[in-house]
Enzyme design. Structure first.
Site, PDB file in Angstrom:
ATOM      1  N   GLY A   1      -8.222  -7.489   3.384  1.00  0.00           N
ATOM      2  CA  GLY A   1      -9.376  -8.128   4.010  1.00  0.00           C
ATOM      3  C   GLY A   1      -9.860  -7.398   5.251  1.00  0.00           C
ATOM      4  O   GLY A   1     -10.447  -7.993   6.152  1.00  0.00           O
TER       5      GLY A   1
ATOM      6  N   ARG B   1     -24.065  -9.947  -0.566  1.00  0.00           N
ATOM      7  CA  ARG B   1     -23.236 -11.119  -0.293  1.00  0.00           C
ATOM      8  C   ARG B   1     -23.996 -12.016   0.673  1.00  0.00           C
ATOM      9  O   ARG B   1     -24.318 -11.582   1.790  1.00  0.00           O
ATOM     10  CB  ARG B   1     -21.913 -10.706   0.342  1.00  0.00           C
ATOM     11  CG  ARG B   1     -21.086  -9.816  -0.551  1.00  0.00           C
ATOM     12  CD  ARG B   1     -19.707  -9.601   0.041  1.00  0.00           C
ATOM     13  NE  ARG B   1     -18.955  -8.634  -0.760  1.00  0.00           N
ATOM     14  CZ  ARG B   1     -17.631  -8.531  -0.728  1.00  0.00           C
ATOM     15  NH1 ARG B   1     -16.922  -9.317   0.048  1.00  0.00           N
ATOM     16  NH2 ARG B   1     -17.014  -7.638  -1.474  1.00  0.00           N
TER      17      ARG B   1
ATOM     18  N   GLU C   1      -6.344   2.186  -1.977  1.00  0.00           N
ATOM     19  CA  GLU C   1      -5.556   1.040  -2.435  1.00  0.00           C
ATOM     20  C   GLU C   1      -6.064   0.562  -3.780  1.00  0.00           C
ATOM     21  O   GLU C   1      -7.150   0.925  -4.219  1.00  0.00           O
ATOM     22  CB  GLU C   1      -5.601  -0.105  -1.415  1.00  0.00           C
ATOM     23  CG  GLU C   1      -6.936  -0.787  -1.299  1.00  0.00           C
ATOM     24  CD  GLU C   1      -6.828  -2.218  -0.753  1.00  0.00           C
ATOM     25  OE1 GLU C   1      -5.734  -2.801  -0.747  1.00  0.00           O
ATOM     26  OE2 GLU C   1      -7.868  -2.757  -0.371  1.00  0.00           O
TER      27      GLU C   1
ATOM     28  N   ARG D   1      -6.815  -7.545  -9.148  1.00  0.00           N
ATOM     29  CA  ARG D   1      -7.488  -8.819  -9.447  1.00  0.00           C
ATOM     30  C   ARG D   1      -8.960  -8.564  -9.694  1.00  0.00           C
ATOM     31  O   ARG D   1      -9.445  -7.449  -9.517  1.00  0.00           O
ATOM     32  CB  ARG D   1      -7.329  -9.749  -8.244  1.00  0.00           C
ATOM     33  CG  ARG D   1      -7.823  -9.039  -6.987  1.00  0.00           C
ATOM     34  CD  ARG D   1      -7.995  -9.923  -5.807  1.00  0.00           C
ATOM     35  NE  ARG D   1      -8.210  -9.159  -4.575  1.00  0.00           N
ATOM     36  CZ  ARG D   1      -9.370  -8.695  -4.147  1.00  0.00           C
ATOM     37  NH1 ARG D   1     -10.469  -8.907  -4.853  1.00  0.00           N
ATOM     38  NH2 ARG D   1      -9.466  -8.015  -3.025  1.00  0.00           N
TER      39      ARG D   1
ATOM     40  N   LYS E   1       0.817  -1.219   0.000  1.00  0.00           N
ATOM     41  CA  LYS E   1       0.000   0.000   0.000  1.00  0.00           C
ATOM     42  C   LYS E   1       0.852   1.270   0.000  1.00  0.00           C
ATOM     43  O   LYS E   1       0.392   2.311  -0.455  1.00  0.00           O
ATOM     44  CB  LYS E   1      -0.953  -0.008   1.186  1.00  0.00           C
ATOM     45  CG  LYS E   1      -2.012  -1.103   1.069  1.00  0.00           C
ATOM     46  CD  LYS E   1      -2.990  -1.035   2.222  1.00  0.00           C
ATOM     47  CE  LYS E   1      -4.004  -2.160   2.124  1.00  0.00           C
ATOM     48  NZ  LYS E   1      -5.011  -2.080   3.170  1.00  0.00           N
TER      49      LYS E   1
HETATM   50  P1  ADP Z   1      -8.206  -3.694   2.897  1.00  0.00           P
HETATM   51  O1  ADP Z   1      -7.056  -3.865   1.966  1.00  0.00           O
HETATM   52  O2  ADP Z   1      -8.028  -4.464   4.172  1.00  0.00           O
HETATM   53  O3  ADP Z   1      -9.540  -3.888   2.250  1.00  0.00           O
HETATM   54  P2  ADP Z   1      -8.494  -0.787   2.651  1.00  0.00           P
HETATM   55  O4  ADP Z   1      -7.305   0.111   2.662  1.00  0.00           O
HETATM   56  O5  ADP Z   1      -9.136  -1.048   1.325  1.00  0.00           O
HETATM   57  O6  ADP Z   1      -8.128  -2.167   3.394  1.00  0.00           O
HETATM   58  O7  ADP Z   1      -9.590  -0.220   3.630  1.00  0.00           O
HETATM   59  C1  ADP Z   1     -10.760  -0.955   3.939  1.00  0.00           C
HETATM   60  C2  ADP Z   1     -11.781  -0.053   4.610  1.00  0.00           C
HETATM   61  O8  ADP Z   1     -11.216   0.546   5.798  1.00  0.00           O
HETATM   62  C3  ADP Z   1     -12.211   1.134   3.762  1.00  0.00           C
HETATM   63  O9  ADP Z   1     -13.234   0.803   2.844  1.00  0.00           O
HETATM   64  C4  ADP Z   1     -12.700   2.075   4.856  1.00  0.00           C
HETATM   65  O10 ADP Z   1     -13.947   1.645   5.344  1.00  0.00           O
HETATM   66  C5  ADP Z   1     -11.690   1.874   5.966  1.00  0.00           C
HETATM   67  N1  ADP Z   1     -10.565   2.840   5.843  1.00  0.00           N
HETATM   68  C6  ADP Z   1      -9.354   2.613   5.263  1.00  0.00           C
HETATM   69  N2  ADP Z   1      -8.576   3.730   5.289  1.00  0.00           N
HETATM   70  C7  ADP Z   1      -9.292   4.698   5.920  1.00  0.00           C
HETATM   71  C8  ADP Z   1      -9.063   6.081   6.254  1.00  0.00           C
HETATM   72  N3  ADP Z   1      -7.913   6.696   5.946  1.00  0.00           N
HETATM   73  N4  ADP Z   1     -10.058   6.766   6.877  1.00  0.00           N
HETATM   74  C9  ADP Z   1     -11.232   6.157   7.191  1.00  0.00           C
HETATM   75  N5  ADP Z   1     -11.517   4.863   6.910  1.00  0.00           N
HETATM   76  C10 ADP Z   1     -10.573   4.125   6.285  1.00  0.00           C
END
Ligand code: ADP
Length: 463
Positions: free
Chosen positions: A178, A351, A301, A305, A129
């Site tokens: 996840g 889901r 991120e 995939r 990331k």
């Molecule tokens: P993963 O790779 O585990 O799915 P992500 O980076 O995509 O992690 O984040 C998953 C979820 O976590 C996001 O959809 C959001 O709900 C929360 N999140 C992640 N980063 C932030 C942030 N900077 N501020 C608020 N919520 C966040």
């Protein structure tokens, strides 16, 4: 529904059979796409999945190990051996398991198989990331405020970084996924404990202790952009999805398009995403995930995939994403340009999980009776059937119900009908919870943020 996205290739396809290195609904989905393209399929399975119908429906199948995923679906050597033994030309990793493992993509290509996904370098860059954030900043994609470097070890330096960003901040594992490896820090006094806990979790779960910190946004929505890229420098984005309905950072319901987002706000972001793809030489399908707050997008991120929620984009864009993914892996160039992408109507995905609707504890056992919804605008992606044994070894997702209608309100109504018509006997599922959620007024009004579902659940428990 598939449109002719690709020009004819002079060189012909690079493979005529695909080994599907996955299980469950996505294995069925990929099998369907292969069949529609006239490509043969090889199923690999663990001992727990040996009797699954989709395994037997494949042109060939091989059992590659015991029930534990670590010894079967995550066993790279066993999968590559199965590909060799069955004469497969390509490997489709699906989602989860080895789908974002750059070492596996590399090993597959080195062993002479086409990996259906981006090259190992793109997976490695975007899978971390921190390096993903750096690549996105370089490509002009807006990111969540915070440095694009790993957290230093020195306590004073860390404190200063968090202070500069401004509390609350969120500590995240560079290799996280996840919904795990994240911790919100509301105030300075809690910073060091949060870092220590997240670092240990990251070391154990993701094999790397690298962490980074960014601003914790208070009321964002999760909006993501699906891209499709060929190996000839062409890239398109297929509209957007809203995945704000989350529990413990995990998506529960997804929809396309994201309600209430003006085209002139999202278009430059979509353009920046495809520009970033061209810049890093990205091939295949991918998703750029953003948080959206006060009319601004912040990259969090990229998933390199196919995603669980790809069907909502398929139904609105009228494009079979899995077929396109296979075609670009075959080396075919895209035939459509961005101007040809025309998303219509509204789509929702629920889901369906084998879990208790109140406690969310996973549930296993034999499906004794089953009814799926049918009718116009309703699609069910699943691998289960009456008599199927839901095993405790894997993810609890047993099906996805996807609907499509001209408007959001109509799509919600279609989903209500679809959920009412669904019956899964023998195990617990989250269907009662989904039915209640689709009766909620605020959700119906749209534009709820990522914290809405947790608050809704807490409120329901106290009533
Ligand atoms: P993963 O790779 O585990 O799915 P992500 O980076 O995509 O992690 O984040 C998953 C979820 O976590 C996001 O959809 C959001 O709900 C929360 N999140 C992640 N980063 C932030 C942030 N900077 N501020 C608020 N919520 C966040």
């Amino acid at each position: 529904m598939s449109q002719p996205l690709h020009k004819n290739s002079a060189t012909g396809p690079r493979f005529d059979s695909v080994l599907i290195a996955n299980r469950g609904e996505i294995a069925v989905r990929i099998q369907r796409a292969c069949r529609d393209l006239g490509v043969k399929t090889v199923a690999v399975c663990s001992e727990a999945d040996r009797e699954a119908l989709y395994v037997k429906a494949a042109d060939r199948f091989l059992c590659i190990g015991p029930s534990s995923a670590a010894k079967s679906y995550l066993n790279m050597d066993a999968i590559l051996l199965a590909a060799r033994l069955t004469g497969a030309g390509a490997i489709h990793p699906g989602y989860g398991f080895l789908s974002e493992n750059s070492a596996f993509a590399d090993a597959a290509e080195k062993a002479g198989f086409v990996f259906i996904g981006p090259d190992a370098k793109s997976i490695a860059t975007m899978g971390d990331k921190i390096s993903a954030k750096r690549a996105m900043i370089a490509a002009g994609v807006p990111c969540v405020p915070g440095p694009d470097t790993a957290l230093p070890e020195e306590a004073v330096a860390v404190e200063q970084i968090a202070l500069d960003i401004g509390y609350p901040v969120i500590i995240k594992a560079a290799g996280g996924g996840g919904g795990r490896g994240m911790r919100v820090v509301p105030e300075a006094g809690l910073l060091h404990d949060a870092i220590a806990l997240t670092r240990e979790e990251a070391r154990q779960a993701f094999g790397s202790p690298a962490l980074y910190v960014e601003k914790f946004l208070q009321h964002p929505r999760h909006i993501e952009i699906q891209v499709l890229c060929d190996s000839h420098g062409n890239a398109v984005w297929l509209g957007h999805r809203d995945c704000s309905m989350q529990r413990r950072h995990q998506k529960v319901v997804e929809e396309a398009p994201a309600p209430g987002v003006a085209p002139e706000i999202i278009a430059p972001v979509g353009e920046a995403c495809v520009q970033a793809c061209r810049q890093i030489g990205y091939r295949g399908v991918g998703t750029f995930e953003f948080l959206y707050e006060d009319n601004a997008f912040y990259f969090i991120e990229m998933n390199t995939r196919l995603q669980v929620e790809h069907p909502v984009t398929e139904l609105t864009a009228g494009i079979d994403i899995v077929q396109e993914q296979i075609k670009v892996a075959q080396g075919l160039p895209l035939a459509l340009t961005q101007a040809d992408i025309n998303c219509k109507g509204h789509s929702f995905e629920c889901r369906i999980n084998a879990e208790d609707p109140e406690s969310f504890m996973s549930s296993a056992g034999v499906i004794t009776g089953l009814d799926w919804p049918m009718g116009e605008g309703v699609r069910v992606d699943t691998h289960i059937h009456a008599g199927y044994k839901v095993s405790p070894y894997y993810d609890s997702l047993i099906a996805k119900i996807i609907v499509h209608a001209p408007t959001r309100a109509q799509a919600m109504e279609t989903m209500r009908g679809a959920l009412a018509a669904t019956r899964v006997d023998g195990i617990s599922t989250n269907i009662p919870f989904l039915r209640a959620l689709f009766e909620d007024r605020s959700f119906a009004d749209g534009e709820t943020d990522i914290h809405y579902l947790e608050k809704w659940l807490t409120l329901r428990r106290t009533l």
